[in-house]
Design an enzyme around this catalytic site. Structure first.
Site, PDB file in Angstrom:
ATOM      1  N   SER A 150     -23.798   6.871 -88.844  1.00 55.67           N
ATOM      2  CA  SER A 150     -23.622   5.497 -88.360  1.00 55.67           C
ATOM      3  C   SER A 150     -22.452   5.421 -87.384  1.00 55.67           C
ATOM      4  O   SER A 150     -21.655   6.350 -87.264  1.00 55.67           O
ATOM      5  CB  SER A 150     -23.344   4.564 -89.536  1.00 55.67           C
ATOM      6  OG  SER A 150     -22.053   4.842 -90.058  1.00 55.67           O
ATOM      7  N   LYS A 151     -22.374   4.280 -86.732  1.00 52.64           N
ATOM      8  CA  LYS A 151     -21.271   4.030 -85.806  1.00 52.64           C
ATOM      9  C   LYS A 151     -19.946   4.101 -86.567  1.00 52.64           C
ATOM     10  O   LYS A 151     -18.940   4.577 -86.058  1.00 52.64           O
ATOM     11  CB  LYS A 151     -21.497   2.649 -85.177  1.00 52.64           C
ATOM     12  CG  LYS A 151     -20.374   2.110 -84.348  1.00 52.64           C
ATOM     13  CD  LYS A 151     -20.440   2.649 -82.921  1.00 52.64           C
ATOM     14  CE  LYS A 151     -19.400   2.018 -82.018  1.00 52.64           C
ATOM     15  NZ  LYS A 151     -18.025   2.146 -82.495  1.00 52.64           N
TER      16      LYS A 151
END
Ligand code: GLU
Length: 514
Positions: free
Chosen positions: A270-271
């Site tokens: 994920s970011k």
């Protein structure tokens, strides 16, 4: 599996939605499509899937095109280059999808539905309250709703004439097995009861992803759909759509790529993982015009496109040999769908840095020089391109990024103001002192070109004359010249700092270290 049973040429597509910056996983998907297309002598298409107007982000399409360009993925047909199936932007193909959606209704495979959002919510709430296994619009629940299967035809017509909003839904069969043979995952079987009556055409007249994607893949004669694993659950619905549209015979083959996993290997990347691990997840920097946020990019972080490509290629695929460094052409040569793994691929940023290191050291010194000159000037130093190129030669083997070279070159630009104490305590002895003095004197007398080879010669002659074993004093010599016990080639270091500065440093060391 059979990749060559199609008589037509291989045609693949990368079909991003312009909802923001392209995620690095998207770049990998594009890369695998590209490698496969080139390997098979086929075509690579770029199709912009922008039918979800709510999620449309201005600038995202240009970003995608620029990112693909930067990594060296060439598009044969598509939004940016044109082609026989233009337009390649779905928002410009509305009529095409509408025609197919109405055809499905006419053939009894889809139907109009007039339910309002409130009515849909109420249905879901009712089903949930009754503990129904899936609260969805499907073969059973559709009969309690407001659609062309339950309303009298005259009523349907009247609503449409009055301009009442409606959608077109797929009439999913009640009890049918849907099967597909994924090139990576093998057979995937799904019972149609698990597929709801998906909306195909929205009330704004635009298609949903599913309809547009299938219609375009058919019309654009796509032979292989290579995309992320997150689309696997949609694949049975797509198979059903091919069947209903009468296109099953030319249905593309599917290959769903493994997920990119967090650096720890558990869960999807994920970011947030990227922020925590201090690395980018986008190919290029992205400036969010709405929030003003800037998301970092691999390009701006100093990754070379060839290194990023090599790194991404190995996230989910490997050639089955020991070789790790592959140019794009070599990747094309070695690539095959069979060698793509099923399991998720751990995103290890240290490996990306390692690849960059391997590629930086192969870059010509003259190409690295302008960046070094710029960094030196920003720090207030004059640095000719010639000198910068020498610094590149001296240090490029030791860094991961071009931007690391100037910081690593501290000892070139700064006369030492301190000296490593441990080295001083262990190596700065009488011989070392004598050696530094003798070398200084020899250099003072030396009048030839001040280049590494000559400097080396002068040093060894001086040591011979002084009767000192060179190997014993080299670390002290380095200490005197740089303040440190370790570093890059010392002769080249002296050549770069020049005769005057070398003498200053030797002299200063004799004063300060004694
Ligand atoms: N538009 C979809 C996406 O954004 C494409 C999925 C597919 O390749 O079918 O990823």
């Amino acid at each position: 599996m059979n990749q060559t049973n199609q008589s037509s040429e291989v045609r693949v597509r990368f079909a991003p939605s312009p909802t923001g910056p392209l995620h690095i996983g998207g770049v990998r998907t594009a890369l695998y499509n590209y490698l496969f297309a080139r390997k098979m002598g086929g075509k690579m298409l770029l199709r912009i899937e922008d039918t979800d107007q709510n999620r449309f982000v201005p600038g995202a399409e240009d970003y995608i095109i620029e990112a693909l360009n930067w990594v060296g993925i060439q598009i044969d047909e598509g939004q940016s280059v044109g082609g026989p199936d233009a337009p390649y932007r779905q928002s410009e193909r509305k009529g095409i999808y509408q025609k197919e959606a109405f055809r499905l209704v006419n053939e009894g495979k889809a139907y109009y539905a007039f339910d309002t959002p409130d009515e849909l919510d109420a249905m879901r709430a009712r089903l949930e309250a009754a503990n129904a296994p899936a609260a969805q619009y499907n073969a059973i629940t559709r009969m309690q709703m407001k659609n062309s299967l339950t309303l009298p035809p005259a009523d349907v017509q009247a609503r449409m004439d009055a301009g009442e909003p409606y959608v077109i839904r797929l009439k999913t069969p009640h009890k049918e097995e849907v099967r597909l043979n994924d090139l990576i995952r093998g057979w995937v079987n799904v019972h149609s009861s698990a597929i709801d009556d998906k909306v195909l055409l929205k009330s704004d007249g635009l298609p949903t992803y599913h309809l547009a994607n299938v219609v375009d893949d058919h019309l654009m004669k796509i032979t292989h759909v290579i995309r992320g694993e997150e689309w696997l659950p949609s694949a049975p619905l797509h198979v059903l759509l091919y069947r209903y549209l009468g296109w099953e015979d030319t249905m593309p083959q599917f290959a769903h790529l493994p997920l990119l996993l967090k650096p720890e290997g558990n869960g999807k990347l994920s970011k947030r993982d990227a922020d925590l691990g201090n690395f980018p997840v986008f190919p290029l920097q992205w400036n969010d015009k709405e929030t003003g946020n800037v998301a970092r990019g691999f390009r701006e972080d100093g990754y070379l496109p060839a290194a990023l490509v090599n790194f991404l290629a190995f996230l989910g695929w490997n050639p089955g040999t020991e070789q790790e460094l592959f140019s794009m052409d070599e990747l094309i040569e070695a690539f095959s769908i069979e060698k793509i793994q099923k399991g998720g691929a751990r995103f290890d940023i240290d490996k990306a840095k390692w690849f960059n290191h391997q590629y930086i050291r192969q870059v010509a010194d003259s190409e690295l020089a302008p960046r070094i000159q710029m960094d030196a000037q920003a720090a207030g130093f004059d640095c000719s391109l010639e000198k910068a190129a020498k610094i590149a030669a001296l240090l490029k083997e030791r860094v991961n990024f071009a931007g690391d070279i100037f910081p690593e070159a501290r000892t070139i630009f700064y006369t030492p103001d301190t000296y490593d104490e441990t080295i001083r305590a262990t190596k700065w002895n009488d011989d070392a002192q004598r050696a530094v003095g003798a070398f200084r004197d020899a250099l003072r007398a030396y009048e030839g070109d001040f280049v590494a080879e000559n400097i080396k010669h002068t040093l060894s002659e001086a040591m011979q004359q002084a009767g000192i074993k060179q190997g014993k004093i080299m670390q002290a010599m380095r200490l005197a010249l740089t303040g440190s016990g370790t570093g890059p080639d010392l002769m080249l270091t002296m050549e770069i700092i020049g005769r005057d500065e070398t003498l200053v440093r030797l002299h200063q060391a004799l004063e300060r270290l004694n």
